[in-house]
Structure formats: C-alpha cells, structure tokens
Write a protein that holds these residues in place. Structure first.
Motif: not given
Length: 327
Positions: A55-65, A113-115
């Motif tokens: 129930d938590l998701y992440a995607h890649v941005e130029p700055s990181g996850w 590490a996660l934004e």
C-alpha cells in the motif's frame, strides 16, 4: 566447528540464473539471494525493497525514488525482477537444507533514500517514517513466506542493509537542497523502529552496513543476532562495543575481502586482522569459528564477474583457515 562464509548481496551482470548459480555454488552451506543492480532502477537494493512495500508505491525521478499514489511501471519492474531472481534461486536450491540469506534495505536507510511528494526525504517526517517501516514489515512477511514455500528446507537469515544508519543517528543526512542536514533522529526511536523491524522474522536477523562507525551496541540492544560490516573501517574506538557484542552472542559478519577488483592475498592473510582483534579483545581463540562469518567487505556489483566469483571462493577458504588456525 567450521567457520562460515557468505556474500553480502549484490553481484555484477544481469543474468538471474547465472547469479543464483554463483551464489549457491560458491556458498554451499550459506547461500544468499543475489541482487543485480546493473539491470537498472528497481533491481538496485533501494528499488527492490520499495517493490516489497504494501500500500505504498514509488517511482523514479531524476533525483531518485519518490513516493507515488499508485503502482506504476517502476514498481512493476522491481517486482518482476524479484520474481525472476526467486525463480532462479528456487531452481538452484532444490532439496537444499540449511541457512539461506535474504537482504532488504532497513527502515532508516529507506527513509533517507525515498522522497516525499515535495522532494524532501521521508526521514524529515516522523509519521511518514512510521508508515514506511510498517509497510516494509508487511511486505517482508509476505516475502519470507514466499521464500519458505519455494525453499522449504531453508533456515532463513534476514539481513537488513542499513548503510545510512550512522548518518541518521548523527544528523548527517543532507536535505534535498544539499545546504542543510536533517535533524538527528533520537536513538530510542531508531532502536524501537529497528526492534519492530526485526520482529517480522522469527529466525536470525542481521544488519549490514559498510559505512564507518557502525553502532554495534544499539544494534545488539535492538535484537540483531549479527552485524555485517567492512572490517577495514574498524577503529580501536569500537573495541569495547565489539567485545560486549561477541560476549553477548552477537555474530560478526566480517567483510575482510575488497568488494571491487583488487589483488587477493592468501586466505589466511585475509583473516589475520580478525585473529588480531580477538587477541586484542582478550577473547578465547576457540570461539572464533562460531562467532565470525567471513564475507566480502560490501556488495560485489562494482566488481568484474571473474573477480566476484574468485572473491566468493576466497571467502570460503579464508573461513576454513580461521577455523583450522584460530590463533
């Protein structure tokens, strides 16, 4: 008693079957599930662990996850690669009984590490840190159950990778702008979160950090059964905490062989420092083999494939040397 050896986590290349074959073939008594970050985002240790979240998701941005509202391509890719790696591991562990190590990034390093949506790290928000730790715990329970089904004879050892832990405790994690650092997190809060994270597994839990100043005492109080570290970064300042840890039954996963291509000394020479440490701490040489697991100093993703294979074989020989000649 024979000393053990195992790997840290990552290997070079992108072939899941080749990696599983290497990890199970090199360490017949203590294989591990390899990570192959060269495949790209989602195969790296951060991306893989974010793929485990519930129930938590992440995607890649130029700055990181960065946190997402729904699962996207990056989450699906991370889960697909993990599935591929597990299929390969299952193939090469048919009929296996004994210790098997799985790695996941721990809650504090993941929080650095996660934004959040605005670009600052989750670490900045105590509520978000709690949610992240809870989501990781739930995902890991499912992951552990999956591996038990696939390798029923395995005694699973769960390794949390926490290279940022010391920076979190010392207030050294840089903000998004890089101009300031996040406030140090209270030691009790760090310890409590880790204790809850360790409780997801009823077997052995160890913590790996290849950063300097590993907080051995804190990890032991939180309930870690072992600590994995880069042996070359130890200073005599850590002696007391190390001595107490060993006497309290904590295993030391000593990273004594360089993780990137370097000349390899003889196996006995690689563990000379461990023998010296034992003497310095006044510990009985007979306890060495049972207290130490020999590993590379860190993951092997940056090594050449030939060196990665050679290092793993070298660790097994170095462990044998430690058991045969503890003094």
């Amino acid at each position: 008693m024979s000393a053990a050896a195992t790997g840290v986590g990552s290997l070079p290349g992108g072939d899941a079957r080749e990696a599983a074959k290497t990890a199970t073939g090199s360490f017949e008594d203590f294989p591990y599930l390899p990570e192959l970050p060269a495949r790209g985002p989602g195969a790296d240790m951060i991306g893989r662990s974010l793929g485990l979240l519930v129930d938590l998701y992440a995607h890649v941005e130029p700055s990181g996850w960065r946190i997402s509202d729904r699962p996207g391509r990056d989450t699906r890719r991370a889960r697909s690669w993990l599935g591929e790696d597990l299929d390969a591991l299952e193939e090469f562990t048919q009929g296996y009984t004994g210790r098997l190590k799985l790695q996941a990034v721990g809650p504090w390093t993941l929080a650095t590490a996660l934004e959040l949506h605005g670009g600052e790290a989750v670490l900045q928000d105590p509520g978000a840190c709690r949610d992240l730790a809870a989501s990781l715990a739930e995902g890991l329970r499912a992951h552990l159950a999956d591996v038990r089904r696939r390798v029923p004879g395995a005694e699973i050892v769960l390794q949390y990778d926490e290279p940022s832990l010391t920076a979190v405790l010392r207030g050294r994690v840089r903000s998004a702008s890089g101009y300031r650092t996040y406030r140090a997190v209270d030691r009790q809060v760090v310890e409590g979160t880790l204790r809850e994270a360790f409780a997801v597994h009823d077997g052995e839990v160890i913590v790996h950090s290849c950063a300097p100043e590993v907080p051995f005492g804190l990890l032991r109080r939180a309930g870690a059964a072992g600590v994995s570290f880069d042996f070359s970064l130890l200073t005599e300042r850590e002696d007391e905490a190390l001595g107490e840890a060993v006497e309290g039954g904590t295993k030391l996963f000593a990273g004594v062989v360089p993780g990137t291509d370097a000349p390899l000394s003889d196996p006995g020479g690689s563990v000379m420092g461990v023998r010296k440490l034992w003497r310095r701490l006044g510990l009985a040489p007979g306890t060495l083999a049972g207290s130490v697991v020999v590993t590379p100093s860190c993951g092997l993703a940056g090594a050449s494939p030939a060196y990665a294979r050679a290092v793993q074989a070298h660790c097994v020989r170095a462990a044998r040397s430690l058991a045969d000649n503890p003094e």
